[in-house]
Design an enzyme around this catalytic site. Structure first.
Site, PDB file in Angstrom:
ATOM      1  N   ASP A  29      32.978  42.970  45.766  1.00 37.27           N
ATOM      2  CA  ASP A  29      32.261  42.357  45.286  1.00 37.27           C
ATOM      3  C   ASP A  29      30.994  41.278  45.500  1.00 37.27           C
ATOM      4  O   ASP A  29      29.933  40.658  45.745  1.00 37.27           O
ATOM      5  CB  ASP A  29      31.786  42.838  44.082  1.00 37.27           C
ATOM      6  CG  ASP A  29      30.447  42.875  42.903  1.00 37.27           C
ATOM      7  OD1 ASP A  29      29.155  43.204  43.153  1.00 37.27           O
ATOM      8  OD2 ASP A  29      30.673  42.130  42.067  1.00 37.27           O
ATOM      9  N   LYS A  87      45.209  37.512  46.538  1.00 35.53           N
ATOM     10  CA  LYS A  87      44.835  36.588  45.528  1.00 35.53           C
ATOM     11  C   LYS A  87      46.972  36.669  45.249  1.00 35.53           C
ATOM     12  O   LYS A  87      47.076  36.893  43.924  1.00 35.53           O
ATOM     13  CB  LYS A  87      44.573  36.426  44.661  1.00 35.53           C
ATOM     14  CG  LYS A  87      44.708  35.481  43.545  1.00 35.53           C
ATOM     15  CD  LYS A  87      43.941  34.168  44.109  1.00 35.53           C
ATOM     16  CE  LYS A  87      44.199  32.488  43.610  1.00 35.53           C
ATOM     17  NZ  LYS A  87      43.504  31.711  43.965  1.00 35.53           N
ATOM     18  N   ASP A 129      28.456  39.925  48.278  1.00 30.73           N
ATOM     19  CA  ASP A 129      27.462  39.077  48.263  1.00 30.73           C
ATOM     20  C   ASP A 129      26.816  37.626  48.940  1.00 30.73           C
ATOM     21  O   ASP A 129      25.906  37.652  49.530  1.00 30.73           O
ATOM     22  CB  ASP A 129      27.513  38.263  46.788  1.00 30.73           C
ATOM     23  CG  ASP A 129      25.795  39.860  46.220  1.00 30.73           C
ATOM     24  OD1 ASP A 129      25.904  40.689  46.352  1.00 30.73           O
ATOM     25  OD2 ASP A 129      25.301  39.732  44.315  1.00 30.73           O
ATOM     26  N   ASP A 184      40.192  32.306  47.430  1.00 24.61           N
ATOM     27  CA  ASP A 184      38.984  31.508  47.032  1.00 24.61           C
ATOM     28  C   ASP A 184      38.429  30.711  48.506  1.00 24.61           C
ATOM     29  O   ASP A 184      37.676  30.481  48.746  1.00 24.61           O
ATOM     30  CB  ASP A 184      40.133  30.820  46.319  1.00 24.61           C
ATOM     31  CG  ASP A 184      41.080  30.830  46.654  1.00 24.61           C
ATOM     32  OD1 ASP A 184      42.002  31.147  47.193  1.00 24.61           O
ATOM     33  OD2 ASP A 184      42.000  29.471  46.043  1.00 24.61           O
ATOM     34  N   TYR A 227      38.577  47.680  38.267  1.00 21.53           N
ATOM     35  CA  TYR A 227      36.468  48.023  37.299  1.00 21.53           C
ATOM     36  C   TYR A 227      37.022  49.256  36.858  1.00 21.53           C
ATOM     37  O   TYR A 227      36.597  50.060  36.721  1.00 21.53           O
ATOM     38  CB  TYR A 227      35.422  48.673  39.353  1.00 21.53           C
ATOM     39  CG  TYR A 227      34.842  47.400  39.456  1.00 21.53           C
ATOM     40  CD1 TYR A 227      35.328  46.143  39.681  1.00 21.53           C
ATOM     41  CD2 TYR A 227      33.633  48.027  40.136  1.00 21.53           C
ATOM     42  CE1 TYR A 227      34.428  45.031  39.983  1.00 21.53           C
ATOM     43  CE2 TYR A 227      32.292  46.742  39.623  1.00 21.53           C
ATOM     44  CZ  TYR A 227      32.357  46.109  40.325  1.00 21.53           C
ATOM     45  OH  TYR A 227      31.826  44.686  40.494  1.00 21.53           O
TER      46      TYR A 227
HETATM   47  C1  IPM Z   1      27.410  46.004  43.897  1.00 23.00           C
HETATM   48  C2  IPM Z   1      26.768  46.211  42.202  1.00 23.00           C
HETATM   49  C3  IPM Z   1      27.481  47.176  41.567  1.00 23.00           C
HETATM   50  C4  IPM Z   1      29.180  46.871  41.480  1.00 23.00           C
HETATM   51  C5  IPM Z   1      26.980  46.646  39.947  1.00 23.00           C
HETATM   52  C6  IPM Z   1      25.543  47.360  40.163  1.00 23.00           C
HETATM   53  C7  IPM Z   1      28.167  48.040  39.206  1.00 23.00           C
HETATM   54  O1  IPM Z   1      26.507  44.358  41.870  1.00 23.00           O
HETATM   55  O2  IPM Z   1      27.371  47.449  44.066  1.00 23.00           O
HETATM   56  O3  IPM Z   1      27.935  45.510  44.396  1.00 23.00           O
HETATM   57  O4  IPM Z   1      29.696  46.050  40.597  1.00 23.00           O
HETATM   58  O5  IPM Z   1      29.746  47.335  42.298  1.00 23.00           O
HETATM   59 MG    MG Z   2      26.905  44.000  44.187  1.00 20.83          MG
END
Ligand code: IPM
Ligand code: MG
Length: 367
Positions: free
Chosen positions: A249, A193, A253, A225, A143
């Site tokens: 990240d 990884k 999710d 993975d 990042y």
């Molecule tokens: C998160 C989001 C952010 C990230 C984006 C909005 C920059 O996806 O907080 O997970 O990638 O960190």
């Molecule tokens: Mg995110």
């Protein structure tokens, strides 16, 4: 009244302001009923700040964040700002505030509330009772690595980023992860990884080294993975997971969805402890700004309320009050109230504000 707790609220874009209003109500309740003294200021971030200042995070807002004991953020982004140049997109504001505040440790708990087991797309036996904590490194890795950019090389355009971690960067997130594991079930899975990427060969080495200081913690290493697959196959094998910025990240999710909805998941981002043990901190729901449903009073405010609970626990040492809010949320869900994102057959669909109100009624019962 207790000493003032300086909180900066950054509602941001989309559903940010409306979910944040529900937190404000809980804060007012805590002031009235429990004598907690919040000193609240509000600032702009993301698209809201672009509209006002042509900048997703101004120096002024950043200075307010540095001054605050804790920051609570709603969400940033939306189609209105999608076509702006990369450097002034709303997301840059979020990345900048994390980086400038030094918030390297991102805690993303994925907890399945009993009442919501049926809201998950996975089978009940796979997710019932799930309680995992993902620790995502938040200020390093691909990042932020340099060099990065888009340029022409030998007549061909190339886009590139750099995945880089230093030993101290890995060590400090690993220590937070081991501390967390000690407070939970003493199991830590580090995700990398290392079969392909040198940066994560180093990551694994450092985690192994730190592990020596925590002999009680059972450590495992998993390739990312496989970790993604295991999270869906049998998520309850995990307790604490620690991983890089980008893997975190993605995996967070995935883990969030095990719980039924992104609308339920809070997060905390913490910096290094100062001499008094205090850390800079920012709390935000894991979900985004959901522009498609913004302004309609139908968004789920629970992730933001639960983020506020994390603030009480981690920034203000008010674990009992945090638990009280979490219990209130659980009771509201048990009572059958649902926003659209977690709607199930036979339940009552309610608005953002009614959900907030109901949490307060529950607080009144249990306080
Ligand atoms: C998160 C989001 C952010 C990230 C984006 C909005 C920059 O996806 O907080 O997970 O990638 O960190
Ligand atoms: Mg995110």
């Amino acid at each position: 009244m207790s000493t003032p707790k300086k909180v900066l609220m950054l509602p941001g874009d989309g559903i940010g302001p409306e979910v944040m209003r529900q937190v404000q109500r809980v804060m007012d309740w805590m002031t009235k009923k429990r004598g907690v003294n919040f000193d609240v200021t509000e600032g702009l971030i993301g698209g809201a700040s672009i509209d006002a200042h042509n900048n997703p995070l101004t120096d002024e807002t950043l200075a307010m964040a540095m001054e605050a004991d804790a920051v609570l953020l709603g969400a940033v982004g939306g189609p209105k700002w999608d076509n702006l140049p990369f450097d002034i997109k709303p997301e840059r504001g979020l990345l900048k505030i994390r980086k400038e505040m030094g918030l390297f440790a991102n805690l993303r708990p994925a907890l399945v509330f009993d009442a919501l087991v049926g809201a998950s797309t996975l089978k009940e036996e796979v997710v019932k009772g799930l309680d995992i904590m993902i620790l995502r490194e938040l200020t390093g890795g691909i990042y932020f690595g340099q060099p990065r950019g888009i340029e022409e090389r030998d007549g061909v355009r190339v886009g590139f980023n750099t995945l880089i971690y230093s030993e101290p960067e890995v060590e400090r997130i690993a220590r937070v992860a081991f501390d967390m594991a000690m407070k939970r079930n003493k199991r830590l899975c580090s995700v990398d990884k290392a079969n392909v990427l040198e940066s994560t060969v180093l990551w694994r080495e450092v985690v192994e080294r730190v592990a020596k200081d925590f002999p009680e913690v059972e450590v495992s290493h998993m390739y990312v993975d496989n970790a993604a697959m295991q999270l869906v196959r049998n998520p309850k094998q995990f307790d604490v997971m620690v991983t890089t910025n980008m893997f975190g990240d993605i995996l967070s999710d995935c883990a969030a969805m095990l719980t039924g909805s992104l609308g339920m998941l809070p997060s905390a981002s913490l910096g290094a402890a100062d001499a008094n043990g205090k850390r800079r901190a920012l709390y935000e729901p894991v979900h985004g700004s959901a522009p498609d449903i913004a302004g309609q009073d139908i968004a789920n405010p629970l992730a933001t309320l639960l983020s506020f609970a994390m603030m009480l626990r981690y920034s203000f040492d008010m674990g009992d009050d945090a638990t009280m809010i979490e219990t209130a949320v659980q009771n509201v869900l048990k009572g059958g109230l649902r926003t659209g994102d977690i709607m199930q057959p036979g339940m009552a669909r309610v608005s953002t504000s009614v959900m907030g109100e109901s949490v307060i009624s529950e607080l009144n019962k249990i306080a």
